[in-house]
Write a protein that holds these residues in place. Structure first.
Motif, PDB file in Angstrom:
ATOM      1  N   ASN A 179       0.797  -1.225   0.000  1.00  0.00           N
ATOM      2  CA  ASN A 179       0.000   0.000   0.000  1.00  0.00           C
ATOM      3  C   ASN A 179       0.831   1.276   0.000  1.00  0.00           C
TER       4      ASN A 179
ATOM      5  N   MET B 168       7.247   2.527   0.754  1.00  0.00           N
ATOM      6  CA  MET B 168       8.294   2.122   1.707  1.00  0.00           C
ATOM      7  C   MET B 168       8.379   0.600   1.669  1.00  0.00           C
ATOM      8  N   GLY B 169       7.235  -0.013   1.249  1.00  0.00           N
ATOM      9  CA  GLY B 169       7.176  -1.462   1.109  1.00  0.00           C
ATOM     10  C   GLY B 169       7.646  -1.868  -0.257  1.00  0.00           C
ATOM     11  N   PRO B 170       7.313  -3.027  -0.769  1.00  0.00           N
ATOM     12  CA  PRO B 170       6.406  -3.979  -0.145  1.00  0.00           C
ATOM     13  C   PRO B 170       6.946  -4.589   1.158  1.00  0.00           C
ATOM     14  N   CYS B 171       5.997  -4.898   2.039  1.00  0.00           N
ATOM     15  CA  CYS B 171       6.342  -5.497   3.322  1.00  0.00           C
ATOM     16  C   CYS B 171       5.601  -6.815   3.485  1.00  0.00           C
TER      17      CYS B 171
ATOM     18  N   GLY C  70       5.454  -4.081   9.318  1.00  0.00           N
ATOM     19  CA  GLY C  70       5.918  -3.441   8.097  1.00  0.00           C
ATOM     20  C   GLY C  70       6.779  -2.236   8.448  1.00  0.00           C
ATOM     21  N   VAL C  71       7.337  -1.593   7.429  1.00  0.00           N
ATOM     22  CA  VAL C  71       8.198  -0.430   7.677  1.00  0.00           C
ATOM     23  C   VAL C  71       7.461   0.620   8.510  1.00  0.00           C
ATOM     24  N   CYS C  72       6.170   0.792   8.238  1.00  0.00           N
ATOM     25  CA  CYS C  72       5.387   1.805   8.964  1.00  0.00           C
ATOM     26  C   CYS C  72       4.973   1.335  10.356  1.00  0.00           C
TER      27      CYS C  72
ATOM     28  N   ALA D 120       2.909  -1.391  10.665  1.00  0.00           N
ATOM     29  CA  ALA D 120       1.647  -2.142  10.544  1.00  0.00           C
ATOM     30  C   ALA D 120       1.874  -3.609  10.912  1.00  0.00           C
TER      31      ALA D 120
ATOM     32  N   ILE E 123      -2.596  -5.455   8.316  1.00  0.00           N
ATOM     33  CA  ILE E 123      -2.386  -5.726   6.890  1.00  0.00           C
ATOM     34  C   ILE E 123      -3.486  -6.642   6.358  1.00  0.00           C
TER      35      ILE E 123
ATOM     36  N   ARG F 125      -6.780  -4.666   6.127  1.00  0.00           N
ATOM     37  CA  ARG F 125      -6.765  -3.703   5.019  1.00  0.00           C
ATOM     38  C   ARG F 125      -6.922  -4.411   3.673  1.00  0.00           C
TER      39      ARG F 125
ATOM     40  N   PHE G  94      -2.208   4.742   2.935  1.00  0.00           N
ATOM     41  CA  PHE G  94      -1.210   4.815   4.002  1.00  0.00           C
ATOM     42  C   PHE G  94      -1.628   5.769   5.128  1.00  0.00           C
TER      43      PHE G  94
HETATM   44 FE1  SF4 Z   1       3.799   0.664   3.340  1.00  0.00          FE
HETATM   45 FE2  SF4 Z   1       3.230  -0.061   5.858  1.00  0.00          FE
HETATM   46 FE3  SF4 Z   1       2.259  -1.477   3.800  1.00  0.00          FE
HETATM   47 FE4  SF4 Z   1       4.839  -1.581   4.335  1.00  0.00          FE
HETATM   48  S1  SF4 Z   1       3.168  -2.278   5.675  1.00  0.00           S
HETATM   49  S2  SF4 Z   1       3.915  -1.311   2.312  1.00  0.00           S
HETATM   50  S3  SF4 Z   1       5.251   0.493   5.045  1.00  0.00           S
HETATM   51  S4  SF4 Z   1       1.773   0.633   4.316  1.00  0.00           S
END
Ligand code: SF4
Ligand code: XCC
Length: 620
Positions: free
Chosen positions: A48, A51-54, A66-68, A70, A75, A78, A196
């Motif tokens: 999403n 910064m990802g994909p995570c 995830g990087v953010c 999450a 995830i 969403r 995001f």
């Molecule tokens: Fe972006 Fe967060 Fe999804 Fe990673 S988990 S892709 S940082 S929104």
């Protein structure tokens, strides 16, 4: 049933032809994908933001965020909400196209369609508070189309058809804050919330998913159904034939595949054109043979008894018969593989919608304002192509099972003598134990039709009346379950009711948007009994589902209070929180909830246990 592609003999024969000819189908590509991505299966990957994909490690060794930041729960929730939004968007955009067509017809801009069901037009107008006294059909249609188009962005509070549900249901939705407002609004809000840095609460996300799905079931899909009935006629019981054996060795075969009846209805008209029929004869063919597939097939089989060549997994197999002069498509459930496959034969792959173009397709834009002429042009192209058919490569299986379809709400009421009371009586005295809705797709993860047919048989054998739509209904058609004679497979009580009314134990209620017909019956039954939809001995199932539309359907059925069994696993198992919400907490929140059961016999048992529980609670 592991290791077998299909239970349908026609499909199995065609798969052999495909193998012998070195032709690839969805089943081969499915095998080539093995093992499928474990993160994707669990719903644990996110793209999403950039910064990802995570992805989240389900075993707990690798990253849990995830990087953010999450989590897996966020995830998964969403991703599920985005699936619902996509499914709701597809159904609702289809609905909008039908209403736009009615508006054009009413305004005199579109001349090739007429209003076929004036009674339904007036009934809908009254529902929308539009006066019909002394007004012309044209004026009523114009006002109604405007009012229905308003539903997509309405600010009046909630959608019109919500007034069909019992008061208790409305209270539940109001209390949870999931009353569907404008149709487009819920989809837009779903995309906003999953952008995001917006909604990061799994429960809050899922609740909006339910609201978004309700705007499909009681909004976009329902309008698609109702306005199709107004324009093209409300289905009545009709006989026809199903499976690939409906293709003709001698005639020009045209397969129409997709969803919106705007195209298929006009092809039905054009195929009757005497000029075109003689053109086909001049090319050495015996005539024109129009057949359907998937939901657009359902639309024309419900209204005209046009043969249906098969369900979702048969689209490639139909081409491999070598007998198709043209595959004509509009939108949804059309495999992009068709272009390359059609190129192995003389078959023309014709796309028609500005929204849906495909590699290897000839694009003939279908314009409602010039509908009949466009349909004629498409048929002309197919006729021109007939001499290119290589008779040595034609293989058409014999299977062409008879069916009776066309069970709209109106048709069911008329079979019952005008009211739902006889049905309620039959349920009360246990001749009918309950009602199960089996819907949805095929999926190469499941032996084609195995879950559909076995669940339907197991349920009718135990006196559960089965109602169906979509590719599930086509599976039953091919298996001979849509015939009054199939009553002999039903339990004694259900068989007696079927014989008395002359109806099959499995009722074909239409395409997937027509699940709104099932909702309408459920709401009417609940109102008649003075209970909520969740109190009824009814259940739903999507035994072989694959599409995002099916996710939206599952969500609105559950949100409407109905227990639903999924036969393929949704990508939510990466989150206990989300899985728990859908399979347990939903029961307390909305009355309906999900179960996942890939074995059709066990799935039928779950439904029967649920029906019996509801019967006991009602004291019947
Ligand atoms: Fe972006 Fe967060 Fe999804 Fe990673 S988990 S892709 S940082 S929104
Ligand atoms: Fe598509 Fe509607 Fe699924 Fe069939 S059942 S594969 S969604 S055609 Ni709708």
């Amino acid at each position: 049933m592991k290791g077998t592609s299909s239970i349908d003999p026609a499909s199995l024969q065609m798969l052999k032809v495909a193998r012998d000819g070195g032709l690839e189908t969805a089943w081969d590509r499915y095998l080539a994908q093995q093992p499928q991505c474990g993160f994707g299966e669990l719903g644990l990957c996110c793209r999403n933001c950039n910064m990802g994909p995570c992805r989240i490690d389900p075993f707990g060794d690798g990253p849990q965020k995830g990087v953010c930041g999450a989590t897996g729960d966020i995830i998964v929730a969403r991703n599920l909400l985005r699936m619902i939004a996509a499914g709701a968007a597809a159904h609702s955009d289809h609905g909008r196209d039908i209403i736009e067509t009615l508006r054009g017809v009413a305004a005199g801009e579109i001349k090739d369609y007429t209003i076929k069901d004036e009674n339904k037009l007036k009934a809908l107008a009254r529902e929308f508070g539009i006066s019909t006294e002394g007004e012309t059909v044209q004026t009523i249609a114009e006002k109604l189309a405007e009012a229905a188009l308003e539903e997509f962005g309405t600010r009046k509070g909630y959608l019109q058809a919500i007034d069909r549900v019992p008061p208790k249901r409305k209270e539940i939705w109001e209390k949870l804050g999931i009353m569907p407002r404008g149709i487009d609004r819920e989809v837009v809000e779903a995309m906003h919330r999953t952008h995001f840095g917006v909604d990061n609460d799994p429960a809050n996300l899922i609740l909006h998913g339910l609201r978004c799905s309700l705007s499909d079931g009681w909004g976009g899909s329902l309008l698609a159904t109702e306005f199709s009935d107004v324009l093209f006629g409300t289905p009545r019981p009709v006989r026809g034939r199903s499976n690939l054996g409906v293709l003709s060795k001698e005639a020009v075969n045209i397969l129409v595949h997709g969803h919106e009846p705007i195209l298929s209805e006009m092809l039905v008209e054009a195929a009757k054109d005497p000029g075109l029929i003689s053109a086909a004869r001049a090319k050495g063919a015996s005539g024109i043979n129009l057949v359907g597939m998937c939901c657009t097939g359902n639309e024309i089989l419900m209204r005209h008894g046009i043969p249906v060549a098969g369900n979702f997994l048969q689209q490639e197999l139909a081409v491999i018969t070598g007998a198709l002069e043209a595959v004509v498509v509009d939108v949804q459930c059309i495999m992009p593989a068709l272009g390359q496959l059609a190129a192995c034969y003389h078959t023309k792959f014709i796309s028609t919608s500005p929204k849906a173009k495909f590699p290897g397709a000839i694009h003939i834009p279908f314009d409602e304002h010039n509908a009949l002429e466009t349909a004629r042009e498409i048929i002309r192209q197919a006729i021109e192509n007939y001499p290119n058919r290589d008779k040595n490569r034609v293989f058409i299986p014999e299977e062409a099972t008879a069916y009776v379809a066309g069970f709209s709400v109106e048709a069911i009421l008329s079979a019952l003598g005008g009211t739902l009371i006889p049905l309620i009586e039959a349920v009360k005295n246990k001749k009918i134990r309950g009602i199960a809705a089996l819907v949805g797709c095929n999926n190469p993860k499941v032996t084609q039709d195995y879950n559909h047919v076995n669940m339907a048989k197991a349920l009718i054998a135990r006196d559960v009346l089965v109602v169906e739509t979509g590719c599930a209904a086509i599976a039953s058609a091919k298996a001979g379950l849509l015939l009054p004679e199939a009553a002999e497979l039903a339990g004694a009580g259900l068989a007696e009711v079927c014989r008395a009314l002359g109806v099959p134990p499995v009722l074909h209620m239409g395409s997937c948007v027509d699940i709104s017909r099932i909702l309408t019956v459920a709401a009417a039954l609940a109102r008649e009994l003075g209970v909520d939809i969740a109190d009824l001995p009814v259940a739903g199932s999507a035994p072989e589902w694959m599409s995002e539309k099916a996710v939206s359907i599952g969500a609105y059925v559950v949100a409407s209070g109905i227990f639903t069994v999924l036969g393929t696993v949704p990508p939510v198992l990466g989150s206990n929180v989300v899985a728990d919400l859908l399979t347990k907490q939903a029961k307390d929140l909305v009355g309906g909830y999900f179960a996942v059961e890939t074995d059709p016999f066990k799935a039928a048992e779950l439904i029967i246990a649920h029906i019996d529980e509801k019967r006991a609670a009602l004291g019947i």
